[in-house]
Every structure is written in C-alpha cells, then in structure tokens.
Design an enzyme around this catalytic site. Sequence first.
Site, PDB file in Angstrom:
ATOM      1  N   TYR A   1      -5.927  -0.737   4.787  1.00 34.48           N
ATOM      2  CA  TYR A   1      -5.235  -1.484   3.628  1.00 34.48           C
ATOM      3  C   TYR A   1      -5.203  -2.772   3.859  1.00 34.48           C
ATOM      4  CZ  TYR A   1      -4.602   2.946   1.348  1.00 34.48           C
ATOM      5  OH  TYR A   1      -4.784   4.538   0.518  1.00 34.48           O
TER       6      TYR A   1
ATOM      7  N   TYR B   1       2.736   9.018   1.076  1.00 35.13           N
ATOM      8  CA  TYR B   1       1.554   9.173   1.267  1.00 35.13           C
ATOM      9  C   TYR B   1       0.780  10.391   1.635  1.00 35.13           C
ATOM     10  CZ  TYR B   1      -3.170   6.821   2.162  1.00 35.13           C
ATOM     11  OH  TYR B   1      -4.350   6.643   2.052  1.00 35.13           O
TER      12      TYR B   1
ATOM     13  N   PRO C   1      -5.049   3.587  -7.954  1.00 42.76           N
ATOM     14  CA  PRO C   1      -5.500   4.535  -7.072  1.00 42.76           C
ATOM     15  C   PRO C   1      -5.044   3.934  -5.678  1.00 42.76           C
ATOM     16  CG  PRO C   1      -7.435   2.846  -7.665  1.00 42.76           C
ATOM     17  CD  PRO C   1      -6.216   2.902  -8.877  1.00 42.76           C
TER      18      PRO C   1
ATOM     19  N   HIS D   1      -6.946  12.772   8.980  1.00 45.43           N
ATOM     20  CA  HIS D   1      -6.375  11.474   9.410  1.00 45.43           C
ATOM     21  C   HIS D   1      -4.842  11.716   9.558  1.00 45.43           C
ATOM     22  CE1 HIS D   1      -9.558   8.508   7.881  1.00 45.43           C
ATOM     23  NE2 HIS D   1     -10.130   9.812   8.367  1.00 45.43           N
TER      24      HIS D   1
ATOM     25  N   LYS E   1      -3.014   9.071  -5.297  1.00 42.96           N
ATOM     26  CA  LYS E   1      -2.252  10.075  -5.926  1.00 42.96           C
ATOM     27  C   LYS E   1      -2.921  10.924  -7.099  1.00 42.96           C
ATOM     28  CE  LYS E   1       1.017   9.822  -2.949  1.00 42.96           C
ATOM     29  NZ  LYS E   1       0.481  10.438  -2.024  1.00 42.96           N
TER      30      LYS E   1
END
Length: 386
Positions: free
Chosen positions: A197, A381, A289, A72, A293
């Site tokens: 998200y 990220y 979560p 991604h 990480k």
Amino acid sequence: MRTQVGIIGAGPAGLLLSHLLHLRGISSVVLEKRSREYVERRVRAGVLEQGTVDTLVEAGVGERMLREGLPHHGIELRYGGAGHRIAFEKLVPGRSITVYGQQEVVKDLIAARLAAGGDLRFEVEDVAVHDVDSERPYLTFGGERLDCDIIAGCDGFHGVSRPSIPEGVLTIYERNYPFAWLGILARVAPSSEELIYARNERGFALHSMRTPAISRFYLQVPPDARLDDWPDERIWGELKARLETVPGFELATGEILERGVTPMRSFVAEPMQYGRLYLAGDAAHIVPPTGAKGLNLAVADVRVLTEALTAYFKDGTTELLDAYSQTCLKRVWRAQHFSYWMTTLLHTFDEDDAYARRLQLSYLDYVTSSEAAATTLAENYVGLPF
C-alpha cells in the site's frame, strides 16, 4: 414452484448461503440475471480474511483455495521513501489473509452446488419481489412464479432486492470519495511477496497479486477518469513512479489482461431486513476497497443469516431472524470505519491542504512505530473473529 428460501443473486453471498443452507437440510433456489460464464469471470475482490477462509473450509469448498491461494502474513505500508511491514504473525498470531480471487470462490461454490443437485438458474429475466410483508412472499421471473418462506436479497448494489423495500423504511448512509481506482490485471509475476500500500504525493497505488504469474494493481485517479486516457505506457509509468520509491525495488511489467475504473464510495442501508426479505452483501452495504472488506462482509452476513434461518426452520424460533440486521450492522460499521480510515490515511485529497497531508504522514509514522497502533490495523485487516 416452491422452496424454503428464494435467493436473488449468484455472487459469493447468494451461492454461499445456498450451500450452507443445503448442509443444514434447507432448500433454496438461486436466481441470477447474468450467465454462468459472466459470474465466473467477473474480477472483483481477492483478499480473504481468516474467518472467510475458515468458513469456506468448514463448508467443504476450500480445497482448491488451500491448494492455489496465496497465504500472506503481513502487508507493507510504503511512504516517504521507505517500506514498513505490518507483521500479522507477530501482532495477531495464528491469523492471516489469503489472496484468492472472488471469481475463483464463485467457481468453487457453483461447482459444489451443482454437484449437490442445487437449483441455480442463470440468465433469468425480470426478477421481481412480491408480498414480503406477508407470510407468503414470492418471486416472479420470466413468466414463472417461485413461492418462498423467506427471500434473501444477495443481488448487489444495483439489484432489485433493496429497491423492493417501500420508500421511507430504509435509512441510507453514504459517502462518495473525490477519486476512483484504476485497476488492472497483468500477466506478470508479482514484484513483491506481499501486498504494498503506497502513499505518494502523486496519488495512492496498490501492488497486489492473484497467482504466482498474475498481478493486480490499482492507481488513484480522478473520479471521471476514462480508460482511453490511460494507455499501457501511462499506466506502467505511473505505477513505477508511485511504487519504485524504495531503494532496490523495481516493478516488473507485462501484458495487461483487464482494466477498469471503480468509483470509491461508502454505503449502508438500515435495516437490512423488511418483512421476510433479508439483504446480504453489497445489496445492503458498500465499502471502498482499500480495506479489502467487501467480499468478507458478505460472508459474515451469510453466516449470521444461515444460523437465523436454521433456528427458524428447525426450531420455529424467530429471535435470530428478528436480530439479523442489528447483529450484522455491528460488524458492517466496524468495517466501514476501517475502510474509511485506510482510505483517508493513504490517498491524496486536496492538493492545497498541506495541513491534512502532514496529519497523514504523522499518523503513518505512528502506525508504523507503535505496536499498539499496528495491532489495531492488523486485527482489523485479517478480520475480527466471528
């Protein structure tokens, strides 16, 4: 029995450590209280940072991940009736994430260790840690004794490793969040090519995936939520309400294969070492979560510990071992902050705190309109370089 490194826990941290040590010519034995079938089926994280992907490839266990994993190059932040893409290829060129289930990483590592003749012991009982403050530490389990030079505690938050450190040695930092995640695994093709998200007044939602035919979803729920109160119809209805907020987007539904409620908490134990016992992964730290990480921090710990143990066994030097905790904690606390930041940015807290909600929206507007702010999110990220 005797080995150089006794490893407690056959999760990603323990298995990867054993494999990396094998590649350096260092012996280890892995002890796991669960069955092989259990650890290979246990659904956990699924987002691998660039550094984690590179580590698995370099270790020779990344072939299936490269073939079946889903690369991604961005994520979507969805709020206020619009979607906003954080474009990794533009903000952090050459770095991305790969969606590949933690249980698949575990399967690959177990297969590699067994193919190399590794000593993995499943369903062992009553593992106990002894004399780590001496030069002769050892482990006992099921009536047997394993003498070691070093013990690695990779047995998770509820394992025996961390409680084996005497009271008063560790400083504990923790935060519990006033909500949990209801997670499901569903037999349905993802409705989006990238993770979504979603910040919603009804609560947070996450659209993720595991394969082209299997999707993963999360809903913010009260911390005392019971699965019995969440039948399939209610789960899909709530996911649709929180995700179908952008014109033209329709959420596909399907058979729910697994479900569970995960508490949201942050936890760090310092230092991550005592005598000849070294903690790695969830045994030393937990992150919510939201920032993806947990598994990646475990891999980072193992990389540091592998280099330190190599220097110790090959050169007889202890400088890297002595600095293990300090080295790992720099990355741990960066990940703690990022995970906290993502969590507070996207979740609904006190329903009566209109001021806090306006701050959330203001910062979301900033992140999605400022290249500098978006770059901060993107580089954290995909994972900071080792």
